[in-house]
Design an enzyme around this catalytic site. Structure first.
Site, mmCIF file in Angstrom:
data_model
loop_
_atom_site.group_PDB
_atom_site.id
_atom_site.type_symbol
_atom_site.label_atom_id
_atom_site.label_comp_id
_atom_site.label_asym_id
_atom_site.label_seq_id
_atom_site.Cartn_x
_atom_site.Cartn_y
_atom_site.Cartn_z
ATOM 1 N N ASP A 258 0.873 -1.169 0.000
ATOM 2 C CA ASP A 258 0.000 0.000 0.000
ATOM 3 C C ASP A 258 0.915 1.225 0.000
ATOM 4 O OD1 ASP A 258 -2.119 1.748 0.049
ATOM 5 O OD2 ASP A 258 -3.179 0.741 1.690
HETATM 6 C C1 BGC Z 1 -5.076 3.248 0.093
HETATM 7 C C2 BGC Z 1 -5.141 2.300 -1.086
HETATM 8 C C3 BGC Z 1 -4.976 3.071 -2.375
HETATM 9 C C4 BGC Z 1 -3.646 3.819 -2.326
HETATM 10 C C5 BGC Z 1 -3.351 4.631 -3.579
HETATM 11 C C6 BGC Z 1 -3.853 4.123 0.044
HETATM 12 O O1 BGC Z 1 -3.937 5.130 1.004
HETATM 13 O O2 BGC Z 1 -5.103 2.518 1.291
HETATM 14 O O3 BGC Z 1 -6.379 1.625 -1.077
HETATM 15 O O4 BGC Z 1 -5.025 2.208 -3.458
HETATM 16 O O5 BGC Z 1 -3.682 4.718 -1.228
HETATM 17 O O6 BGC Z 1 -4.238 5.682 -3.723
#
Ligand code: BGC
Length: 718
Positions: A258
């Protein structure tokens, strides 16, 4: 003849399999050849972000960057390469699709698949190789800010939908990135919390949808979660990533962190992470950039491990963007609009219709009052987290005008002010729950002068947001006062809730006769809602999670394990998540899991199984009759739960093992067959480190919610 057909089938299947594996062998050879040509620096360049939403390619060898985009609600607008600001494109307006819990409320895997196809087609039009979707962490805690993005509290429903969403996306040669692996069930402290969860609960509740999406959906990418599980960050969790995902489940694709969810170089590299993604540069200083190069040179990470990661990325690329038959894609087409409409229509849940006010009898209605900020609000954007620059979004008021405007006068009053922004502090948001008396008075005056009121309340994308959990289940913005004032002057009031997670509707349940639940329901939300109110669509949505009477009834609150003590959230409830808890502990819910009404009625009869006793490798074929006993076309979701009354461990009172959405004309009867493998009756036996379907009696329970079981049958497992 039968024998000949069987032989031909066997030959074709065998031929198909070997052709498939032949091409896989050829692909592996090709990939190995490419890897041999690569320098270590080039390989490392592929293992970390080189911009916000891409990781490096190797132009010299024709390997492109791996491009990705969020996310569950539709393909996110193009942002700048190195910051989150809009890139100001004019070609990135996309279809806004219903949120995760709305898709789950359809209880229809076909809808999940159609959702996926739209995402895949639009991703192709935007040249995105990986879509960071679907997201399906278990809805453990009703306050979790991302409940609206996720599907359900139940692992079986979750799995069925996850598999089809992935298949839909990947049918377009776009990789789905299933997220967030694993046990990321609260937003509060998500970057630091250490989730303590026993292996049984992991295997029975938190992992099944991931396993199904990998093994049945063949998901190409997995996103590791922010939190720790049992002491180790998910991005460097050897148990989750190496042992379970890659070795046990045979996952061949890529594990991506993530954003900024990587914590160490060597531990992450050796424990299963393949690509480090994040939010800001300098990109060459990231754990998987210069430090990884140094770690390889120092012998802390082997080049074999690096090659394995590169191999996975190339494998993903050859199955998606670099595949020969990669489609061009399309964006916001009429077909996509139709999919958004159909999903929204099937997701709307009729919670109460005591007076049969719905569907509205248009001929008798001269004046409709549409009241509430949510009637004019859009939900494609808001709060933190991925939204969509929607091509268009039909609000409730617009939908109602288009469906009722010819026959009735329609007036609007705002009713409440939604004074809450996710970006503000608690102090700055203070007072958001207070009613606005002037708006309430205006709304009540309009209600009094109208034949029917459609009162649109609930939350919005600021109030339910990534990075935050709600503080309570209470209705925000003084909505209860508005409901009371409006209902007092006009008994023909329909409450329409728009939200993505459970709320406290106790007062409304007691005092209001007509309640409809809609969601952040995508570009076609207003049309779908108005068609449900008008009866063009007969509601068939069912709740994908339990609404507790009170937050303190919910397992995490009752056991005081939320948000956790210090940095630890100990999932003491084990497998008793959602209805498994409420049903086993005999706690009456506000609305049960699987609940939802229709404008018609259904009856079930003749539940039987093909045999009365089964061996452990057999399948139970359950069959029953369902009849539409009312006067309208409609759909019922038949739900098959099992219980294992005598077991060596505590088992939930009920566990969903099968369901089907059955569409029936008035008076029509269908025979439905649901198959359950005996192996799927098993619990995860920690003492044996294996699934265990103990011999003895099991009860199959058929119903249309976890609390409305109309037929049961017992079977024996030998
Ligand atoms: C989220 C993800 C997301 C990523 C990119 C993170 O903060 O938890 O679900 O895909 O950001 O935007």
């Amino acid at each position: 003849m039968k024998y000949t057909i069987a032989c031909i089938m066997a030959f074709l299947v065998a031929g198909g399999v070997s052709a498939q594996s032949k091409s896989e062998v050829a692909l592996t050879t090709k990939i190995n050849r490419i890897i041999r040509k690569m320098m270590l620096e080039e390989k490392i360049g592929m293992l970390h972000g080189n911009a916000l939403f891409s990781s490096g390619g190797v132009p010299r060898l024709g390997i492109p960057e791996l491009t990705c985009d969020d996310g569950p609600l539709g393909v996110r607008e193009e942002i700048k390469r190195f910051d989150w600001a809009s890139a100001n494109w004019t070609t990135d307006s996309a279809m806004f699709l219903p949120n995760g819990s709305a898709i789950a409320a359809t209880w229809n895997p076909v809808m999940a698949n159609r959702y996926g196809v739209v995402i895949g087609e639009e991703a192709n039009a935007r040249k995105k190789m990986v879509m960071l979707a679907p997201a399906f962490n278990i809805c453990r805690m009703p306050l979790c800010g991302r409940t609206y993005e996720y599907y359900s509290e139940d692992p079986y429903l979750n799995s069925q939908l996850a598999v089809q969403s992935v298949k839909g996306i990947q049918s377009q040669h776009v990789a789905a990135c299933i997220k967030h692996f694993a046990a990321n069930n609260q937003e509060l402290n998500r970057d630091s919390v250490n989730t303590i969860v026993d292996e049984r609960a992991l295997r029975e509740i938190y992992l099944p949808a991931f396993k199904a999406a990998v093994q049945q959906g063949n998901a190409y990418t997995v996103m590791s979660a922010y939190n720790k599980v049992n002491g180790y960050w998910c991005s460097e969790n050897d148990f989750l990533l190496n042992k379970v995902l890659k070795n046990e489940w045979g996952f061949k694709g890529v594990v991506m962190s993530d954003w900024a969810g990587t914590h160490h170089t060597v531990a992450a590299a050796n424990n299963g992470l393949d690509i480090e993604m994040g939010s800001s540069g300098p990109y060459d200083r990231w754990y998987f950039a210069q430090p990884l190069l140094a770690a390889v040179k120092a012998g802390q990470v082997s080049e074999k491990t690096i090659d394995d990661k590169v191999r996975r990325i190339l494998w993903l690329m050859y199955h998606t963007s670099m595949s020969a038959d990669h489609p061009k894609g399309s964006i916001a087409t009429p077909e996509h609009a139709k999919a958004a409409y159909d999903i929204a229509s099937e997701s709307i849940v009729l919670l109460k219709n005591d007076n049969h006010l719905l569907p509205l009898k248009t001929s008798a209605i001269k004046r409709i009052a549409v009241i509430g900020d949510n009637a004019v609000r859009t939900f494609a954007l808001g709060g933190y987290g991925a939204g969509v620059k929607a091509k268009y979004e039909v609000t409730a008021l617009e939908g109602i005008k288009s469906r009722f405007g010819k026959t009735s006068g329609i007036s609007f009053a705002q009713g409440y002010r939604a004074n809450y922004l996710a970006s503000k502090t608690d102090e700055q948001n203070r007072g958001y729950d207070k009613p606005d008396q002037k708006l309430i008075d205006e709304a009540a005056a309009l209600a009094k002068a109208s034949d029917v009121v459609i009162l649109c309340i609930g939350s919005n994308r600021e109030y339910e947001s990534e990075g935050h959990d709600r503080k309570s289940l209470e209705l925000p913005f003084g909505e209860q006062e508005l409901v009371n004032a409006v209902t007092a002057v006009n008994p023909n009031t329909i409450i329409v809730m728009m939200a993505g997670a459970p709320y406290d509707l106790n007062e409304i349940k007691r005092s209001n006769h007509t309640v409809v639940w809609s969601w952040f329901n995508g570009s076609e939300a207003g049309n779908a809602l108005a068609d449900v109110l008008k009866g063009v669509i007969n509601p068939s949505g069912k709740l994908p999670f339990t609404f507790p009477v009170s937050l303190k009834d919910s397992p995490a609150a009752a056991l005081n394990t939320y948000p956790g003590t210090g940095a630890t959230a100990d999932y003491k409830e084990g497998v008793l998540v959602g209805y498994r808890w409420y049903d086993t502990r005999k706690i009456e819910p506000q609305f049960p899991f699987g609940y939802g009404l229709s404008y018609t009625d259904f009856s079930f009869s003749k539940l039987s199984t093909d045999k009365s006793s089964y061996k452990k490798d057999e399948t139970i074929h359950a069959r029953f009759r369902i009849k539409n006993t009312g006067s309208r076309y409609g759909a019922e979701v038949v739900q098959l739960y099992i219980s294992d009354p005598v077991c060596s461990v505590l088992r939930p009172e009920k566990e969903l093992k099968g369901f089907e959405k059955v569409f029936l004309q008035p008076d029509e009867t269908k025979t439905v067959e649901l198959d359950v493998k005996v192996a799927d009756l098993a619990f995860y036996d920690e003492s044996k480190k294996a699934w265990n379907a103990e011999a003895g009696e099991y009860v199959l329970q058929l119903g249309n919610s976890s609390r409305n079981i109309s037929k049961t049958v017992k079977i024996l497992v030998k």
